[in-house]
Design a protein around this motif. Structure first.
Motif, PDB file in Angstrom:
ATOM      1  N   ASP B  94       0.760  -1.019   0.163  1.00  0.00           N
ATOM      2  CA  ASP B  94       0.161  -0.316  -0.306  1.00  0.00           C
ATOM      3  C   ASP B  94       1.111   0.857   0.379  1.00  0.00           C
ATOM      4  OD1 ASP B  94      -2.568   0.083   0.039  1.00  0.00           O
ATOM      5  OD2 ASP B  94      -2.957  -0.812   1.694  1.00  0.00           O
ATOM      6  N   ASN B  95       2.048   1.168   0.915  1.00  0.00           N
ATOM      7  CA  ASN B  95       2.632   2.852   1.287  1.00  0.00           C
ATOM      8  C   ASN B  95       3.679   2.453  -0.187  1.00  0.00           C
ATOM      9  OD1 ASN B  95       1.482   2.157   3.615  1.00  0.00           O
ATOM     10  ND2 ASN B  95       3.360   2.032   4.364  1.00  0.00           N
ATOM     11  N   GLN B  96       3.594   1.850  -1.019  1.00  0.00           N
ATOM     12  CA  GLN B  96       4.313   2.347  -2.152  1.00  0.00           C
ATOM     13  C   GLN B  96       3.620   2.684  -4.114  1.00  0.00           C
ATOM     14  OE1 GLN B  96       7.619  -0.810  -3.746  1.00  0.00           O
ATOM     15  NE2 GLN B  96       5.872  -2.360  -2.403  1.00  0.00           N
ATOM     16  N   PHE B  97       2.569   2.579  -3.369  1.00  0.00           N
ATOM     17  CA  PHE B  97       1.260   2.602  -4.432  1.00  0.00           C
ATOM     18  C   PHE B  97       1.359   4.860  -4.713  1.00  0.00           C
ATOM     19  CE2 PHE B  97      -1.971   2.492  -7.415  1.00  0.00           C
ATOM     20  CZ  PHE B  97      -1.929   1.123  -8.048  1.00  0.00           C
ATOM     21  N   ILE B  98       1.781   5.101  -5.703  1.00  0.00           N
ATOM     22  CA  ILE B  98       1.576   6.555  -5.580  1.00  0.00           C
ATOM     23  C   ILE B  98       0.921   6.993  -6.296  1.00  0.00           C
ATOM     24  CG2 ILE B  98       3.173   8.273  -6.068  1.00  0.00           C
ATOM     25  CD1 ILE B  98       5.842   6.327  -6.104  1.00  0.00           C
ATOM     26  N   ALA B 100      -3.387   6.919  -8.365  1.00  0.00           N
ATOM     27  CA  ALA B 100      -4.555   7.031  -8.410  1.00  0.00           C
ATOM     28  C   ALA B 100      -4.756   5.769  -8.352  1.00  0.00           C
ATOM     29  CB  ALA B 100      -5.740   7.726  -8.398  1.00  0.00           C
ATOM     30  N   THR B 101      -4.070   4.986  -9.514  1.00  0.00           N
ATOM     31  CA  THR B 101      -4.500   4.031 -10.374  1.00  0.00           C
ATOM     32  C   THR B 101      -3.532   3.082 -10.785  1.00  0.00           C
ATOM     33  OG1 THR B 101      -4.336   5.676 -12.740  1.00  0.00           O
ATOM     34  CG2 THR B 101      -6.223   5.009 -11.551  1.00  0.00           C
ATOM     35  N   GLU B 104      -1.541   5.677 -13.778  1.00  0.00           N
ATOM     36  CA  GLU B 104      -0.498   5.986 -13.719  1.00  0.00           C
ATOM     37  C   GLU B 104       0.344   6.144 -12.779  1.00  0.00           C
ATOM     38  OE1 GLU B 104      -3.773   8.431 -11.314  1.00  0.00           O
ATOM     39  OE2 GLU B 104      -4.676   9.351 -13.173  1.00  0.00           O
ATOM     40  N   ASP B 105       0.143   4.804 -11.747  1.00  0.00           N
ATOM     41  CA  ASP B 105       1.627   4.399 -10.320  1.00  0.00           C
ATOM     42  C   ASP B 105       2.922   4.598 -11.730  1.00  0.00           C
ATOM     43  OD1 ASP B 105       2.134   4.162  -7.438  1.00  0.00           O
ATOM     44  OD2 ASP B 105       2.703   2.121  -8.603  1.00  0.00           O
ATOM     45  N   PHE B 108       3.858   6.957 -12.906  1.00  0.00           N
ATOM     46  CA  PHE B 108       4.838   8.085 -12.294  1.00  0.00           C
ATOM     47  C   PHE B 108       6.021   8.186 -12.241  1.00  0.00           C
ATOM     48  CE2 PHE B 108       6.866   9.526  -8.043  1.00  0.00           C
ATOM     49  CZ  PHE B 108       6.014  10.901  -7.737  1.00  0.00           C
ATOM     50  N   GLY B 109       7.152   7.233 -12.265  1.00  0.00           N
ATOM     51  CA  GLY B 109       8.682   7.404 -12.606  1.00  0.00           C
ATOM     52  C   GLY B 109       8.807   7.662 -14.019  1.00  0.00           C
ATOM     53  N   PRO B 141      -5.829   1.627  -6.001  1.00  0.00           N
ATOM     54  CA  PRO B 141      -5.416  -0.019  -5.350  1.00  0.00           C
ATOM     55  C   PRO B 141      -6.424  -0.237  -4.134  1.00  0.00           C
ATOM     56  CG  PRO B 141      -4.228   2.196  -4.623  1.00  0.00           C
ATOM     57  CD  PRO B 141      -5.518   2.275  -5.569  1.00  0.00           C
ATOM     58  N   ALA B 153       4.121  -2.171  -8.345  1.00  0.00           N
ATOM     59  CA  ALA B 153       4.987  -2.526  -7.720  1.00  0.00           C
ATOM     60  C   ALA B 153       6.902  -2.444  -8.289  1.00  0.00           C
ATOM     61  CB  ALA B 153       5.021  -2.588  -6.296  1.00  0.00           C
TER      62      ALA B 153
END
Lengths: 264, 280
Positions: B94-98, B100-101, B104-105, B108-109, B141, B153
């Motif tokens: 959960d904490n590495q899902f930046i 909103a979909t 998009e995750d 991001f990078g 997520p 991830a």
């Protein structure tokens, strides 16, 4: 719990409203807000309702979703209605109770005010129902772009907002878990008197806040390892394209404001 | 894979780290990791594994010693240049899902790499297909399972096309089935020969699948050996609080009783054992 949370949930029907430029939708919503504030008569309200219904139908999203979106605010609407009934003293007296009286003017302006609220909340749901959060952010960055000159950093702001929105369901879920853990230890929020409830909420806030910080720390690591650097240039995944349809969409709201003003 | 002259992904020379000088977290670590190999970092909780992962990922700087990544020393001046070579997958999905979909995750990078849009779209779809999450691209997520989030991830990291991958207990919050699926993904990645992989793990199957295990104990290196050697060393296993897979435990017990069978997979163990019965 998260299934009830409609906020920020896109419902894809592929309508033309979905395809509008998010900047157009954001501008439209701002203008809609202005129009709704200006609604002061039954005729204007009817017009605003007709306008809203037209666009809601155009999204091809079942109307019950809009009703659901407005539902959580029913108490506020009742409150607004009651305040108008209690304070407005125009028109004829319908009912008298001691020194206070209910006037027809109070009843009608209460009804108009509550309806305005309902319209506003359900209509603005169009924005989140038809736009992905990423597009919405990019749209917001676009709308905020002119403020860059006065030192505002739109990209930072929108990233912050999108992460906050993204974590609302996660943190709600965690809160639910902590509540259950506390209930399992004999401190059930539902069964406590009001004053105890307040105290319990504080003891809920601490673990939730700590949890949020821990998540933030891990999120930062993940962002850094994916090469995120504050202020570094980025390209954008979503491409915004303003078309003639977007212009007409925005203009329709200007027309709404003008019509509402005429029907005052 | 871009090869440097040494052929080493990592070279650590007397690396130490502490948050405060009184309590060193890691002290005097020296080892090297050849490019293209798969290393398991094992050890009991609190032995400094995750800290080492962060040092290797360039997220923390060592207090003393040198970390050389693909021939370039990891320094404040070089970290921005080295980091794109390294991808990290963390424990909590959960904490590495930046984003909103899912889409998009993964993007991001790529946005941070300033890639043109066409290439971003192409990479998002290519890596999503590779990890079998192509049908989930528009999902939030909260609509995904832990295993699916961990796949996202990995896709997000692979899309950045790093040469080195660090998995910091990436499987520890997954259920048994998702863990098995993740292991299959790791094996496939190893098989492609494109990645140097470092996984911090307590999972016996994952350790067994890797080339080499580096054992940390109280911030120092306790052993550097093959997974088979690790699972044959009961004192070391005990110090790491590890339990060997059932098949290997069985072989170890048999060996103690004078029956030496060599086998790798559970099937081979079974194949080696049943003739003993039928011969009676």
């Amino acid at each position: 719990m998260r299934n009830k949370l409609l906020f920020g949930r896109r419902i894809d029907t592929g309508s033309w409203v979905h395809g509008l430029d998010p900047r157009a939708k954001l501008t439209g919503m701002l203008l809609y807000l202005a129009a709704i504030v200006l609604v002061g008569s039954w005729r204007a309200l009817a017009l605003a309702a007709l306008f809203s219904l037209t666009y809601m139908t155009a999204t091809r999203i079942p109307l019950k979703y809009y009703v659901k979106a407005a539902k959580p605010l029913w108490a506020l609407m009742v409150f607004i209605f009651a305040v108008q009934c209690l304070t407005v003293d125009r028109g004829q007296v319908i009912w008298r109770l001691g020194s206070w009286a209910l006037y027809t003017g109070g009843l009608s302006s209460g009804f108009i005010a509550a309806s305005r609220m309902a319209l506003l909340v359900s209509f603005t749901a169009i924005l989140t129902f038809t736009t992905t959060p990423g597009l919405l952010n990019q749209g917001l960055a676009g709308v905020l772009a002119p403020f860059q000159r006065i030192g505002l950093k739109p990209q930072r702001l929108t990233l912050m907002m999108s992460i906050a929105l993204r974590f609302i369901p996660t943190i709600l879920e965690e809160t639910q878990k902590i509540l259950k853990a506390q209930a399992a230890r004999g401190a059930d929020l539902k069964e406590l008197p009001w004053r105890e409830k307040g105290r319990m909420l504080v003891s809920l806030l601490v673990p939730v806040t700590v949890g949020a910080f821990r998540r933030a720390e891990e999120l930062v690591l993940s962002m850094e390892s994916r090469g995120y650097t504050i202020g570094a240039p980025r390209t954008e995944y979503h491409r915004l394209g303003w078309s003639r349809r977007d212009t007409w969409f925005v203009l329709s709201y200007v027309a709404l404001i003008a019509a509402v003003l005429m029907l005052r | 894979m871009t090869m440097n002259s040494t052929g080493l992904a990592y070279e650590l020379q007397q690396v130490s780290f502490s948050y405060d000088p009184e309590h060193p977290v890691l002290s005097d670590l020296s080892f090297s990791i050849p490019q293209g190999s798969w290393i398991s970092l094992v050890g009991p909780n609190g032995c400094g594994k995750s800290t080492l992962a962060r040092l290797l990922g360039g997220l923390l700087a060592a207090n003393a010693g040198t970390i050389i990544v693909e021939g370039t020393p990891l320094l404040k001046e070089t970290v921005q240049q080295i980091r794109p070579r390294i991808g990290m997958v963390f424990q909590n999905p959960d904490n590495q899902f930046i984003g909103a979909t899912v889409e998009e995750d993964i993007a991001f990078g790529l946005e941070g790499r300033c890639l043109p849009r066409e290439e971003m779209v192409e990479r998002v779809h290519r890596y999503a297909e590779k990890l079998e999450i192509g049908h989930l691209l528009s999902k939030h997520p909260s609509e995904l399972s832990g295993g699916q989030k961990q796949r996202v991830a990995i896709a997000a990291i692979l899309a950045l096309e790093p040469g080195i991958l660090i998995f910091d207990e990436a499987s520890s919050m997954l259920d048994e089935r998702a863990r098995g699926e993740l292991l299959a993904i790791l094996k496939e990645m190893k098989g492609s020969g494109r990645y140097t992989m470092i996984s911090i793990t307590h999972d016996a199957d994952e350790i067994l699948a890797s080339d080499r295990a580096i054992v940390l104990h109280k911030g120092g290196m306790a052993a550097d050996l093959t997974p088979r050697e690790l699972f044959g060393d009961e004192a070391l296993l005990d110090a790491c609080r590890l339990i060997a897979p059932y098949g290997i435990r069985l072989l170890n017990e048999l060996r103690k009783r004078g029956i030496d069978l060599s086998a790798e997979s559970p099937k081979e163990v079974a194949d080696a054992i049943w003739p003993l019965y039928s011969n009676r």
